[in-house]
Design a protein around this motif. Structure first.
Motif, PDB file in Angstrom:
ATOM      1  N   LEU A 155       8.697  16.531  17.564  1.00  0.00           N
ATOM      2  CA  LEU A 155       7.670  17.365  18.177  1.00  0.00           C
ATOM      3  C   LEU A 155       7.648  17.262  19.695  1.00  0.00           C
ATOM      4  O   LEU A 155       7.294  18.233  20.376  1.00  0.00           O
ATOM      5  CB  LEU A 155       6.292  16.984  17.626  1.00  0.00           C
ATOM      6  CG  LEU A 155       6.090  17.136  16.120  1.00  0.00           C
ATOM      7  CD1 LEU A 155       4.714  16.625  15.724  1.00  0.00           C
ATOM      8  CD2 LEU A 155       6.275  18.581  15.693  1.00  0.00           C
ATOM      9  N   ARG A 171      12.259  29.758  18.830  1.00  0.00           N
ATOM     10  CA  ARG A 171      11.081  28.927  18.589  1.00  0.00           C
ATOM     11  C   ARG A 171      10.135  28.962  19.799  1.00  0.00           C
ATOM     12  O   ARG A 171      10.504  29.397  20.898  1.00  0.00           O
ATOM     13  CB  ARG A 171      11.506  27.484  18.306  1.00  0.00           C
ATOM     14  CG  ARG A 171      12.393  27.337  17.078  1.00  0.00           C
ATOM     15  CD  ARG A 171      12.775  25.897  16.854  1.00  0.00           C
ATOM     16  NE  ARG A 171      11.612  25.060  16.553  1.00  0.00           N
ATOM     17  CZ  ARG A 171      11.634  23.723  16.549  1.00  0.00           C
ATOM     18  NH1 ARG A 171      12.756  23.073  16.842  1.00  0.00           N
ATOM     19  NH2 ARG A 171      10.545  23.045  16.262  1.00  0.00           N
ATOM     20  N   ASP A 172       8.921  28.484  19.570  1.00  0.00           N
ATOM     21  CA  ASP A 172       7.915  28.421  20.624  1.00  0.00           C
ATOM     22  C   ASP A 172       7.958  27.026  21.255  1.00  0.00           C
ATOM     23  O   ASP A 172       7.780  26.021  20.556  1.00  0.00           O
ATOM     24  CB  ASP A 172       6.524  28.684  20.045  1.00  0.00           C
ATOM     25  CG  ASP A 172       5.473  28.815  21.133  1.00  0.00           C
ATOM     26  OD1 ASP A 172       5.138  29.955  21.478  1.00  0.00           O
ATOM     27  OD2 ASP A 172       5.014  27.769  21.645  1.00  0.00           O
ATOM     28  N   GLY A 293       2.233  23.426  12.032  1.00  0.00           N
ATOM     29  CA  GLY A 293       3.236  24.248  12.704  1.00  0.00           C
ATOM     30  C   GLY A 293       3.851  23.627  13.928  1.00  0.00           C
ATOM     31  O   GLY A 293       4.692  24.247  14.580  1.00  0.00           O
ATOM     32  N   GLY A 294       3.431  22.409  14.296  1.00  0.00           N
ATOM     33  CA  GLY A 294       3.982  21.786  15.488  1.00  0.00           C
ATOM     34  C   GLY A 294       3.002  20.865  16.177  1.00  0.00           C
ATOM     35  O   GLY A 294       2.626  19.822  15.640  1.00  0.00           O
ATOM     36  N   THR A 311       1.931  24.945  19.863  1.00  0.00           N
ATOM     37  CA  THR A 311       3.342  25.187  20.134  1.00  0.00           C
ATOM     38  C   THR A 311       4.164  24.444  19.092  1.00  0.00           C
ATOM     39  O   THR A 311       3.674  23.497  18.463  1.00  0.00           O
ATOM     40  CB  THR A 311       3.690  24.728  21.567  1.00  0.00           C
ATOM     41  OG1 THR A 311       5.031  25.107  21.891  1.00  0.00           O
ATOM     42  CG2 THR A 311       3.551  23.216  21.713  1.00  0.00           C
ATOM     43  N   GLU A 312       5.412  24.864  18.912  1.00  0.00           N
ATOM     44  CA  GLU A 312       6.259  24.188  17.931  1.00  0.00           C
ATOM     45  C   GLU A 312       6.882  22.911  18.478  1.00  0.00           C
ATOM     46  O   GLU A 312       7.144  21.977  17.727  1.00  0.00           O
ATOM     47  CB  GLU A 312       7.358  25.144  17.465  1.00  0.00           C
ATOM     48  CG  GLU A 312       6.840  26.322  16.656  1.00  0.00           C
ATOM     49  CD  GLU A 312       7.969  27.232  16.228  1.00  0.00           C
ATOM     50  OE1 GLU A 312       8.758  26.831  15.344  1.00  0.00           O
ATOM     51  OE2 GLU A 312       8.075  28.345  16.787  1.00  0.00           O
ATOM     52  N   HIS A 313       7.140  22.868  19.789  1.00  0.00           N
ATOM     53  CA  HIS A 313       7.761  21.682  20.376  1.00  0.00           C
ATOM     54  C   HIS A 313       7.354  21.581  21.838  1.00  0.00           C
ATOM     55  O   HIS A 313       7.169  22.598  22.524  1.00  0.00           O
ATOM     56  CB  HIS A 313       9.285  21.749  20.269  1.00  0.00           C
ATOM     57  CG  HIS A 313       9.965  20.458  20.628  1.00  0.00           C
ATOM     58  ND1 HIS A 313      10.235  19.470  19.705  1.00  0.00           N
ATOM     59  CD2 HIS A 313      10.407  19.984  21.822  1.00  0.00           C
ATOM     60  CE1 HIS A 313      10.828  18.444  20.312  1.00  0.00           C
ATOM     61  NE2 HIS A 313      10.938  18.738  21.592  1.00  0.00           N
TER      62      HIS A 313
END
Length: 418
Positions: A155, A171-172, A293-294, A311-313
């Motif tokens: 993450l 990805r976000d 989701g993140g 956010t995803e990462h």
């Protein structure tokens, strides 16, 4: 027993090894050459420094970046950034031609022994040397904001953790930081199709100006000279006179090292960021939590505003903090005795020797002593020449526990223990 063991094979380690071998020392260097540049920076990045300020150092200045480029039919030109891949290849070329053969194993421990030191490699072999130069770069000193440290690497990561950014396509991603690493990483992510934003603690972004022409009227050069850290007399002092910088009062040196050349983006990445990246100013992460989701980030600004985003990462491009405690490869009987400055970094003397006799240091960890140039490749030249002279002085004086037989030089391979 070697005269000098160099731990690290980046620009500083290779330069020290080159100067040491040329000075007649029996040198052995360890590490994967240019590993940080090859394994920890995404493809597509460029050097922020000018090509002429990005040379590794050999005593005769034969193995320069412009020589390498010319041999490959290209030109290292002022005002034209050098691709990361080209610079990494240049470093490998330098290693083959200007330095003794590098032992590519990683060093896991440096411990004191009678007559000097013993280093242990990743496969368990031990090698002895009378002196050691730590040129371990920046990776041991990665800084991740406290609010994010408890989250999984899936993450949260640091910008130096990525050799490429392909895993983030589509990805976000949220990038934290306002310096070159953050802004160029964000630009690369946007250009490959990631949904990306940058969180910046400051209330505005800073951008470096296009450098003035190399040839210009004398009065312009006098007013703002070129230097390895950019134009201007202050930058010139930092980059070209690190020996004088060291004579400043310790509180002044610590303040400058912490604040000079603060976060800023290169002129050539500005349009890419402004046209493709969402920038959120005056935002600092106060809390982070894993979600389905993140990551959920709670933020606050100095003006009192608060916010939340998911956010995803998260990629933190929040720099490096060089302190004694992060020198994990040093045995405690060495690390625990090192005298430190106000910033927690080990203090070094005029020739880069630490308070532990025979242990020398190079690169970022010496910035508080010798100035901001030690954060850049440009500082390798001054460091290599000065440090090797210090090693020769240390060998002449003899660390406790060994002597040089009469009639032998300080680099004699059969110096014996007393």
């Amino acid at each position: 027993m070697y005269d000098l063991l160099v731990v690290g094979a980046g620009p500083y380690g290779l330069s020290i090894a080159s100067h040491g071998a040329a000075a007649g020392l029996n040198v052995r260097a360890f590490g994967r050459p240019m590993a940080s540049w090859r394994d920890h920076m995404p493809r597509g990045m460029f050097l922020k420094s000018e090509p002429w300020a990005s040379n590794l150092s050999d005593p005769e200045a034969r193995w320069r970046l412009d020589v390498y480029c010319a041999g490959r039919g290209t030109e290292a030109r002022h005002g034209r950034p050098i691709p990361l891949e080209m610079f990494a290849d240049y470093g490998l070329w330098f290693a083959r031609n200007a330095a003794p053969p590098v032992d590519e194993r990683m060093v896991t421990r440096v411990a004191p022994r009678t007559g000097g030191f013993e280093v242990t490699t990743e496969d368990g072999e031990t090698v002895r040397g009378r002196t050691v130069a730590l040129a371990i770069g920046v990776l041991p000193f990665v800084e991740i904001p406290a609010a994010l440290r408890g989250l999984s690497p899936d993450l949260v990561s640091h910008s130096s953790h990525h050799a490429d950014l392909d895993r983030f396509k589509g990805r976000d991603v949220t990038v934290i930081g306002g310096g070159q690493a953050a802004l160029e990483t964000a630009a690369l992510l946007a250009e490959q199709g990631s949904r990306v934003r940058v969180l910046v603690r400051a209330d505005r972004l800073c951008w470096n100006d296009v450098p003035p022409p190399w040839e210009r009227p004398w009065w312009q050069s006098l007013r703002s000279p070129h230097s390895g850290l950019g134009p201007g007399w202050r930058n010139w002092f930092y980059s070209e006179r690190p020996g004088l910088y060291r004579r400043l009062a310790e509180p002044t040196r610590a303040r400058i090292a912490a604040t000079a050349l603060g976060p800023a983006g290169a002129w050539w990445v500005r349009e890419r960021v402004e046209n493709g990246v969402e920038v959120l100013l005056d935002r600092e992460v106060t809390e982070a939590r894993a979600t389905a989701g993140g990551v959920r980030l709670d933020t606050a600004g100095r003006g009192g505003g608060v916010g939340t985003l998911e956010t995803e990462h998260v990629i933190t491009a929040t720099g490096f903090t060089a302190t004694r405690e992060r020198l994990g490869l040093l045995a405690e009987e060495v690390r625990g005795t090192l005298v430190t400055g106000a910033d927690g970094a080990p203090e070094v003397g005029r020739d880069f020797e630490s308070s532990y006799p025979g242990l020398f240091m190079a690169g970022l960890i010496t910035a508080a002593g010798f100035g901001p140039a030690m954060r850049f490749v440009h500082g390798a030249g001054f460091t290599a020449g000065t440090l090797v002279r210090g090693v020769r002085r240390r060998l002449r004086s003899g660390p406790a526990g060994w002597t040089i037989p009469a009639g032998r030089t300080e680099s004699a391979p059969d110096a014996v223990r007393s």
